[in-house]
Design a protein around this motif. Structure first.
Motif, PDB file in Angstrom:
ATOM      1  N   ALA A 173       0.827  -1.203   0.000  1.00  0.00           N
ATOM      2  CA  ALA A 173       0.000   0.000   0.000  1.00  0.00           C
ATOM      3  C   ALA A 173       0.865   1.259   0.000  1.00  0.00           C
ATOM      4  O   ALA A 173       0.538   2.259  -0.665  1.00  0.00           O
ATOM      5  CB  ALA A 173      -0.932  -0.005   1.203  1.00  0.00           C
ATOM      6  N   GLU A 174       1.975   1.246   0.735  1.00  0.00           N
ATOM      7  CA  GLU A 174       2.866   2.414   0.758  1.00  0.00           C
ATOM      8  C   GLU A 174       3.502   2.644  -0.610  1.00  0.00           C
ATOM      9  O   GLU A 174       3.628   3.795  -1.057  1.00  0.00           O
ATOM     10  CB  GLU A 174       3.932   2.201   1.833  1.00  0.00           C
ATOM     11  CG  GLU A 174       3.386   2.274   3.255  1.00  0.00           C
ATOM     12  CD  GLU A 174       4.419   1.882   4.291  1.00  0.00           C
ATOM     13  OE1 GLU A 174       5.457   1.282   3.895  1.00  0.00           O
ATOM     14  OE2 GLU A 174       4.204   2.148   5.489  1.00  0.00           O
ATOM     15  N   ARG A 175       3.917   1.558  -1.269  1.00  0.00           N
ATOM     16  CA  ARG A 175       4.495   1.719  -2.618  1.00  0.00           C
ATOM     17  C   ARG A 175       3.450   2.254  -3.598  1.00  0.00           C
ATOM     18  O   ARG A 175       3.747   3.111  -4.438  1.00  0.00           O
ATOM     19  CB  ARG A 175       5.039   0.368  -3.104  1.00  0.00           C
ATOM     20  CG  ARG A 175       6.310  -0.080  -2.404  1.00  0.00           C
ATOM     21  CD  ARG A 175       6.959  -1.227  -3.143  1.00  0.00           C
ATOM     22  NE  ARG A 175       6.076  -2.399  -3.203  1.00  0.00           N
ATOM     23  CZ  ARG A 175       6.052  -3.367  -2.298  1.00  0.00           C
ATOM     24  NH1 ARG A 175       6.862  -3.295  -1.240  1.00  0.00           N
ATOM     25  NH2 ARG A 175       5.237  -4.392  -2.420  1.00  0.00           N
ATOM     26  N   LEU A 176       2.222   1.752  -3.483  1.00  0.00           N
ATOM     27  CA  LEU A 176       1.166   2.207  -4.386  1.00  0.00           C
ATOM     28  C   LEU A 176       0.889   3.688  -4.197  1.00  0.00           C
ATOM     29  O   LEU A 176       0.703   4.437  -5.177  1.00  0.00           O
ATOM     30  CB  LEU A 176      -0.103   1.388  -4.146  1.00  0.00           C
ATOM     31  CG  LEU A 176      -1.313   1.760  -5.017  1.00  0.00           C
ATOM     32  CD1 LEU A 176      -0.988   1.561  -6.494  1.00  0.00           C
ATOM     33  CD2 LEU A 176      -2.528   0.946  -4.596  1.00  0.00           C
ATOM     34  N   VAL A 177       0.852   4.161  -2.955  1.00  0.00           N
ATOM     35  CA  VAL A 177       0.615   5.581  -2.702  1.00  0.00           C
ATOM     36  C   VAL A 177       1.743   6.427  -3.282  1.00  0.00           C
ATOM     37  O   VAL A 177       1.511   7.487  -3.896  1.00  0.00           O
ATOM     38  CB  VAL A 177       0.451   5.831  -1.188  1.00  0.00           C
ATOM     39  CG1 VAL A 177       0.531   7.323  -0.869  1.00  0.00           C
ATOM     40  CG2 VAL A 177      -0.880   5.282  -0.702  1.00  0.00           C
ATOM     41  N   ALA A 178       2.975   5.969  -3.093  1.00  0.00           N
ATOM     42  CA  ALA A 178       4.108   6.738  -3.617  1.00  0.00           C
ATOM     43  C   ALA A 178       4.026   6.862  -5.142  1.00  0.00           C
ATOM     44  O   ALA A 178       4.264   7.941  -5.709  1.00  0.00           O
ATOM     45  CB  ALA A 178       5.412   6.080  -3.203  1.00  0.00           C
ATOM     46  N   LEU A 179       3.661   5.779  -5.807  1.00  0.00           N
ATOM     47  CA  LEU A 179       3.580   5.810  -7.274  1.00  0.00           C
ATOM     48  C   LEU A 179       2.423   6.690  -7.751  1.00  0.00           C
ATOM     49  O   LEU A 179       2.583   7.513  -8.672  1.00  0.00           O
ATOM     50  CB  LEU A 179       3.416   4.386  -7.805  1.00  0.00           C
ATOM     51  CG  LEU A 179       4.647   3.475  -7.648  1.00  0.00           C
ATOM     52  CD1 LEU A 179       4.294   2.050  -8.075  1.00  0.00           C
ATOM     53  CD2 LEU A 179       5.823   4.002  -8.474  1.00  0.00           C
ATOM     54  N   THR A 180       1.249   6.513  -7.144  1.00  0.00           N
ATOM     55  CA  THR A 180       0.086   7.297  -7.597  1.00  0.00           C
ATOM     56  C   THR A 180       0.239   8.770  -7.242  1.00  0.00           C
ATOM     57  O   THR A 180      -0.245   9.646  -7.984  1.00  0.00           O
ATOM     58  CB  THR A 180      -1.202   6.749  -6.969  1.00  0.00           C
ATOM     59  OG1 THR A 180      -1.050   6.679  -5.533  1.00  0.00           O
ATOM     60  CG2 THR A 180      -1.515   5.366  -7.492  1.00  0.00           C
ATOM     61  N   GLU A 181       0.900   9.070  -6.138  1.00  0.00           N
ATOM     62  CA  GLU A 181       1.112  10.487  -5.800  1.00  0.00           C
ATOM     63  C   GLU A 181       2.015  11.145  -6.831  1.00  0.00           C
ATOM     64  O   GLU A 181       1.756  12.288  -7.266  1.00  0.00           O
ATOM     65  CB  GLU A 181       1.732  10.604  -4.404  1.00  0.00           C
ATOM     66  CG  GLU A 181       1.905  12.056  -3.975  1.00  0.00           C
ATOM     67  CD  GLU A 181       2.756  12.200  -2.736  1.00  0.00           C
ATOM     68  OE1 GLU A 181       3.461  11.224  -2.393  1.00  0.00           O
ATOM     69  OE2 GLU A 181       2.720  13.284  -2.127  1.00  0.00           O
ATOM     70  N   ARG A 182       3.056  10.431  -7.269  1.00  0.00           N
ATOM     71  CA  ARG A 182       3.944  10.989  -8.296  1.00  0.00           C
ATOM     72  C   ARG A 182       3.172  11.197  -9.610  1.00  0.00           C
ATOM     73  O   ARG A 182       3.300  12.237 -10.257  1.00  0.00           O
ATOM     74  CB  ARG A 182       5.123  10.048  -8.514  1.00  0.00           C
ATOM     75  CG  ARG A 182       6.187  10.626  -9.445  1.00  0.00           C
ATOM     76  CD  ARG A 182       7.355   9.671  -9.645  1.00  0.00           C
ATOM     77  NE  ARG A 182       7.935   9.291  -8.362  1.00  0.00           N
ATOM     78  CZ  ARG A 182       7.928   8.049  -7.878  1.00  0.00           C
ATOM     79  NH1 ARG A 182       7.350   7.076  -8.570  1.00  0.00           N
ATOM     80  NH2 ARG A 182       8.486   7.787  -6.721  1.00  0.00           N
ATOM     81  N   GLY A 183       2.342  10.206  -9.943  1.00  0.00           N
ATOM     82  CA  GLY A 183       1.567  10.348 -11.177  1.00  0.00           C
ATOM     83  C   GLY A 183       0.534  11.461 -11.090  1.00  0.00           C
ATOM     84  O   GLY A 183       0.282  12.177 -12.079  1.00  0.00           O
TER      85      GLY A 183
END
Length: 417
Positions: free
Chosen positions: A344-354
């Motif tokens: 979940a933390e990795r997903l948030v980091a990726l979607t926040e960048r996008g």
């Protein structure tokens, strides 16, 4: 997000209402002092000790004075012909009644001590459950507060992007809806925290608010497979059996009649003579030989022993169920911390960048953040379940140190033994 979290930490540090949380050890120390149930158990022990002093005494003698042949007619007119008899009577117990009484009283003391220890175990387990609930509620409120801070930051960014036409108005509305939901969740978590910490304050006898320390949820302990299901109430059950045996022995001793010895002097005023008087009396058990009392004591002993055995079996089932809950919560916690939360933390980091680059809509970011906060709350739920299961096991087995719960040895080494 980093700026929002930093602002939140600075705001919390500057808040004048912030207070230091009460540790679990401090709460336990206060509970020992304030708990009416423990004071009542101490009073029961003192009563049992006084009962032993009373049981170890011999029966009191009695004094009788009789005046005969006075205030009558003829030669018995006046008091010149009166006869005065002064007698002291002393009951003599036979059949070991005094020894049987003291045995019952000693068994009562042992039972009072065992029940006091059991009450202390119950209270400490209840404190662990209540403290764990309060700590989990505060941890959830902290997560909700972080979620609100992040939602406010995103709302400000969304407003700026809307102003320059970078996003559609419906996208900004979704951000505002998420902010409203986050604030609603925070308010609900704050109310839950107030309720849980108010219950904690009532349990430890505090008039002021008590803040729990969320780090209590991370308290380590042994593997549940190493916990032996041995009920800590064995001493109480043994004390019950000893007391009932002593009561049966006392009932049997009561069947043996006691003697009453009498001795005194008789004064005859008319003859101006003094004579000694003596006698012995013994009851005749024609109508009540005490057999019914023995049968009654035996039946009461059987009832008490069977009830104690039933309680022990119930305790073992409770411990087995708690161990199962503990193992299940541990597996859930390991899965959340090892897989779900990092993903979940990795997903948030990726979607926040996008989202910052404009490549992803806010809906994707909101879904990722929802998953992250749900995972963090699920971890707290699993930690609370572990704490509750450990408290349930400790209440039955008394293994507080193995379960990571402190024993107040500096106050009283026996209080939570």
């Amino acid at each position: 997000m980093r700026r929002a979290c930093l602002a939140l930490l600075l705001a919390g540090a500057a808040s004048p209402a912030a207070t230091a949380p009460m540790t679990f050890g401090e709460a336990a120390a206060r509970l020992v002092t304030e708990a009416p149930a423990l004071r009542a158990a101490d009073a029961a022990r003192r009563a049992a000790e006084a009962g032993l002093l009373d049981a170890d005494r011999r029966p009191n003698p009695s004094a009788d004075i009789e005046i005969e042949n006075f205030a009558g007619t003829g030669p018995y007119r006046g008091v010149d012909g009166a006869e005065i008899t002064a007698v002291i009577e002393q009951p003599i117990e036979l059949g070991g009644k005094r020894r049987a009484r003291t045995a019952v009283a000693r068994a009562d003391i042992a039972l009072a001590l065992a029940e006091r220890q059991g009450e202390a175990r119950r209270l400490l387990a209840e404190l662990a459950r209540t403290y764990g609930n309060a700590a989990a509620s505060r941890a959830r409120a902290t997560i909700a507060q972080e979620q609100v801070a992040l939602a406010e930051t995103l709302a400000a960014q969304s407003a700026r992007r809307l102003a320059v036409g970078d996003i559609a108005e419906v996208e900004h509305d979704r951000v505002l809806v998420s902010l409203g939901e986050a604030r609603t969740e925070l308010e609900r978590n704050r109310r839950d925290t107030e309720t849980a910490e108010r219950n904690l304050a009532l349990l430890v006898g505090a008039t002021e608010a008590v803040e729990a320390d969320p780090s209590f949820l991370a308290t380590g302990s042994v593997d549940p497979a190493q916990i032996a299901i041995v009920t800590a109430d064995d001493s109480r059950i043994a004390a019950i059996a000893d007391r009932e045996r002593a009561r049966v022995a006392a009932a049997r001793a009561g069947r043996i009649p006691d003697l009453t010895a009498r001795g005194g002097v008789r004064v005859a005023r008319e003859e101006e003579a003094v004579a000694l008087v003596a006698g012995v009396s013994i009851p005749l058990p024609f109508f009540n030989n005490g057999r019914a009392r023995v049968v009654q004591a035996q039946a009461e002993a059987e009832r008490a022993n069977l009830a104690a055995e039933a309680q022990r079996r119930d305790a073992r089932r409770t411990a087995e169920r708690a161990l199962g809950n503990w193992r299940s919560a541990l597996r859930s916690l390991e899965n959340i911390e090892g897989r779900t939360l990092p993903a979940a933390e990795r997903l948030v980091a990726l979607t926040e960048r996008g989202y910052r680059l404009g490549a992803l809509p806010y809906r994707d970011l909101a879904d990722a953040q929802t998953s992250l906060y749900a995972s963090r709350r699920a971890r707290i739920d699993a930690q609370e379940q572990v704490a509750t299961a450990k408290a349930d096991v400790a209440e039955v087995t008394g293994a507080y140190s193995a379960l990571g719960l402190p024993i107040l040895s500096e106050r009283n080494p026996e209080v939570f033994k």
